[in-house]
Design a protein around this motif. Structure first.
Motif, mmCIF file in Angstrom:
data_model
loop_
_atom_site.group_PDB
_atom_site.id
_atom_site.type_symbol
_atom_site.label_atom_id
_atom_site.label_comp_id
_atom_site.label_asym_id
_atom_site.label_seq_id
_atom_site.Cartn_x
_atom_site.Cartn_y
_atom_site.Cartn_z
ATOM 1 N N TYR A 81 0.370 -1.289 -0.217
ATOM 2 C CA TYR A 81 -0.065 0.068 -0.217
ATOM 3 C C TYR A 81 1.159 0.812 0.675
ATOM 4 O O TYR A 81 0.401 2.031 -0.641
ATOM 5 C CB TYR A 81 -1.055 0.234 0.685
ATOM 6 N N TYR A 82 2.087 0.886 1.249
ATOM 7 C CA TYR A 82 3.091 2.214 0.838
ATOM 8 C C TYR A 82 3.434 2.427 -0.672
ATOM 9 O O TYR A 82 3.295 4.114 -0.957
ATOM 10 C CB TYR A 82 3.729 2.461 1.733
ATOM 11 N N GLN A 83 3.798 1.426 -1.265
ATOM 12 C CA GLN A 83 4.652 1.689 -1.908
ATOM 13 C C GLN A 83 3.136 2.110 -3.369
ATOM 14 O O GLN A 83 4.080 2.530 -4.614
ATOM 15 C CB GLN A 83 5.647 0.958 -2.887
ATOM 16 N N SER A 84 2.000 1.745 -3.444
ATOM 17 C CA SER A 84 2.009 1.925 -3.939
ATOM 18 C C SER A 84 1.039 3.950 -4.475
ATOM 19 O O SER A 84 0.342 4.010 -5.395
ATOM 20 C CB SER A 84 -0.250 1.052 -4.153
ATOM 21 N N GLN A 85 1.533 3.996 -3.527
ATOM 22 C CA GLN A 85 0.621 5.299 -3.364
ATOM 23 C C GLN A 85 1.731 6.573 -2.786
ATOM 24 O O GLN A 85 1.609 7.097 -1.782
ATOM 25 C CB GLN A 85 -0.602 5.925 -2.476
ATOM 26 N N PRO A 86 2.670 6.894 -3.932
ATOM 27 C CA PRO A 86 4.197 7.796 -2.690
ATOM 28 C C PRO A 86 3.556 9.000 -2.882
ATOM 29 O O PRO A 86 4.262 9.607 -1.885
ATOM 30 C CB PRO A 86 5.269 7.510 -4.099
ATOM 31 N N GLN A 87 2.501 9.119 -2.882
ATOM 32 C CA GLN A 87 2.053 10.987 -3.429
ATOM 33 C C GLN A 87 1.461 11.041 -1.632
ATOM 34 O O GLN A 87 1.648 12.163 -1.023
ATOM 35 C CB GLN A 87 1.453 11.026 -3.971
ATOM 36 N N ARG A 88 0.700 10.053 -1.100
ATOM 37 C CA ARG A 88 0.640 9.828 0.174
ATOM 38 C C ARG A 88 1.155 10.008 1.145
ATOM 39 O O ARG A 88 0.824 10.856 2.458
ATOM 40 C CB ARG A 88 -0.482 9.446 0.318
ATOM 41 N N ALA A 190 -0.258 26.416 -10.157
ATOM 42 C CA ALA A 190 0.774 26.593 -9.263
ATOM 43 C C ALA A 190 2.239 27.068 -9.777
ATOM 44 O O ALA A 190 2.086 27.068 -11.600
ATOM 45 C CB ALA A 190 0.882 24.327 -9.388
ATOM 46 N N GLN A 191 2.371 27.770 -8.857
ATOM 47 C CA GLN A 191 4.009 28.806 -9.813
ATOM 48 C C GLN A 191 5.394 27.772 -9.265
ATOM 49 O O GLN A 191 5.468 27.044 -9.737
ATOM 50 C CB GLN A 191 4.077 30.029 -9.211
ATOM 51 N N ARG A 192 5.792 27.940 -8.565
ATOM 52 C CA ARG A 192 6.809 27.145 -8.202
ATOM 53 C C ARG A 192 7.023 26.325 -7.453
ATOM 54 O O ARG A 192 6.076 26.330 -6.256
ATOM 55 C CB ARG A 192 7.781 28.225 -7.390
ATOM 56 N N ARG A 193 7.512 25.270 -7.053
ATOM 57 C CA ARG A 193 7.559 24.054 -6.146
ATOM 58 C C ARG A 193 8.506 24.104 -5.870
ATOM 59 O O ARG A 193 10.286 24.115 -6.073
ATOM 60 C CB ARG A 193 7.253 23.206 -7.416
ATOM 61 N N VAL A 194 8.613 23.145 -4.356
ATOM 62 C CA VAL A 194 9.520 23.074 -3.187
ATOM 63 C C VAL A 194 9.369 21.354 -2.931
ATOM 64 O O VAL A 194 8.364 21.204 -2.458
ATOM 65 C CB VAL A 194 9.509 23.923 -2.301
ATOM 66 N N GLU A 195 9.966 20.416 -3.510
ATOM 67 C CA GLU A 195 9.951 19.054 -3.623
ATOM 68 C C GLU A 195 10.380 18.906 -1.997
ATOM 69 O O GLU A 195 11.121 19.113 -1.188
ATOM 70 C CB GLU A 195 10.547 18.387 -4.440
ATOM 71 N N GLY A 196 9.733 18.114 -1.711
ATOM 72 C CA GLY A 196 9.354 17.873 -0.555
ATOM 73 C C GLY A 196 10.663 15.952 -0.280
ATOM 74 O O GLY A 196 11.232 15.869 -1.281
ATOM 75 N N ALA A 197 10.000 15.077 0.380
ATOM 76 C CA ALA A 197 10.888 13.542 0.435
ATOM 77 C C ALA A 197 9.504 12.828 1.113
ATOM 78 O O ALA A 197 8.978 13.053 2.050
ATOM 79 C CB ALA A 197 12.023 14.053 0.807
ATOM 80 N N MET A 198 9.933 11.475 0.634
ATOM 81 C CA MET A 198 8.923 10.699 0.981
ATOM 82 C C MET A 198 9.252 10.228 2.461
ATOM 83 O O MET A 198 10.119 9.998 3.122
ATOM 84 C CB MET A 198 9.257 9.399 0.558
ATOM 85 N N VAL A 199 7.978 9.869 3.161
ATOM 86 C CA VAL A 199 7.620 9.549 4.654
ATOM 87 C C VAL A 199 8.560 8.235 4.758
ATOM 88 O O VAL A 199 8.587 7.686 4.174
ATOM 89 C CB VAL A 199 6.697 10.063 5.419
ATOM 90 N N SER A 200 9.430 8.413 5.839
ATOM 91 C CA SER A 200 9.598 6.380 5.405
ATOM 92 C C SER A 200 8.596 5.552 5.790
ATOM 93 O O SER A 200 7.932 6.234 6.346
ATOM 94 C CB SER A 200 10.918 6.209 7.190
ATOM 95 N N PHE A 201 8.603 4.384 5.542
ATOM 96 C CA PHE A 201 7.495 3.653 5.746
ATOM 97 C C PHE A 201 7.376 3.111 7.521
ATOM 98 O O PHE A 201 6.297 2.821 7.806
ATOM 99 C CB PHE A 201 7.426 2.368 5.142
#
Length: 248
Positions: A81-88, A190-201
């Motif tokens: 489930y975690y790997q199938s929905q990375p944006q969440r 959407a103008q400027r984006r700042v990318e975050g990171a994946m929360v650990s499983f």
């Protein structure tokens, strides 16, 4: 013909007592009838199995506890489930955004607003440089005074529909359709984006397991209610067991 479950009549007073609990349903009377009938089905099943309780609600809860079997959620299922929905499961994503809001009011009904908003969207698709000008002229949001700017937004700061659309847009992208929320119609960029990171499983594993357990419980309960309703002799109403708030 009256309403009955396995020969037991459902009194009008029972439905009347249920009606206030269904005030927000699309059809409160119909939903109240369904709830009253389904409760009778469940209480009769509790009688058949000799399930006790201090009141009817507890008897139904004890019936579910005994009869509804829910499989355990294992780590592999949670990981899939975690790997199938990375944006969440991202943290720290930010989008600098702007919008033009067309607010629905008695003087400006939805269809009239939609026509105006579609024209403005078409103009911005042809002339994106006019966004600030048109936001100041048309937007019903205070942000219109600053050209529609909403500043930097993190996930979850906006209503769900706005949030989902905004974080799908690429940097500088103007949404190609109007967005409808409870506030009205929006043109979104959407103008400027700042990318975050994946929360650990490991950090979200318990949260995922809880969510999957709830989903599994609902599926098992739907199936159980369908079985009970299917074998009951219900007169005077057609009942779909899966459509009951009892399963929420």
């Amino acid at each position: 013909m009256g309403i009955a479950v396995n020969g037991v009549d459902i009194d009008d007073s029972v439905i009347a007592a249920e009606l206030p609990h269904q005030a927000k349903a699309d059809n409160p009377l119909r939903q109240a009838v369904h709830e009253a009938v389904l409760r009778q089905v469940l209480l009769q099943e509790a009688d058949r199995l000799g399930i006790a309780g201090s009141d009817d609600d507890e008897r139904i809860e004890n019936l579910f506890a005994q009869e509804v079997v829910v499989p355990e959620v294992d780590e592999a299922s949670s990981l899939r489930y975690y790997q199938s929905q990375p944006q969440r499961f991202r943290s720290g994503d930010l989008v600098e955004a702007r919008h033009i809001l067309f607010q629905v009011t008695p003087a400006a009904p939805l269809e009239l607003l939609r026509q105006t908003a579609e024209l403005i969207l078409a103009e911005l698709q042809a002339r994106p440089d006019r966004f600030e000008e048109l936001a100041r002229q048309y937007s019903n949001c205070p942000s219109g005074a600053v050209g529609g700017s909403l500043g930097q937004l993190a996930r979850g700061q906006c209503v769900r529909e706005f949030d989902e659309l905004l974080f799908r847009l690429q940097q500088g992208e103007l949404a190609g359709r109007l967005l409808e929320t409870r506030f009205g119609l929006h043109i979104v960029q959407a103008q400027r984006r700042v990318e975050g990171a994946m929360v650990s499983f490991a950090a979200v594993q318990a949260q995922i397991a809880d969510e999957l357990s709830r989903q599994s419980w609902q599926r098992a309960l739907h199936q159980y209610l369908h079985i009970l309703v299917g074998r009951a002799d219900i007169q005077g109403v057609e009942l779909d067991g899966a459509q009951s708030p009892l399963v929420q």
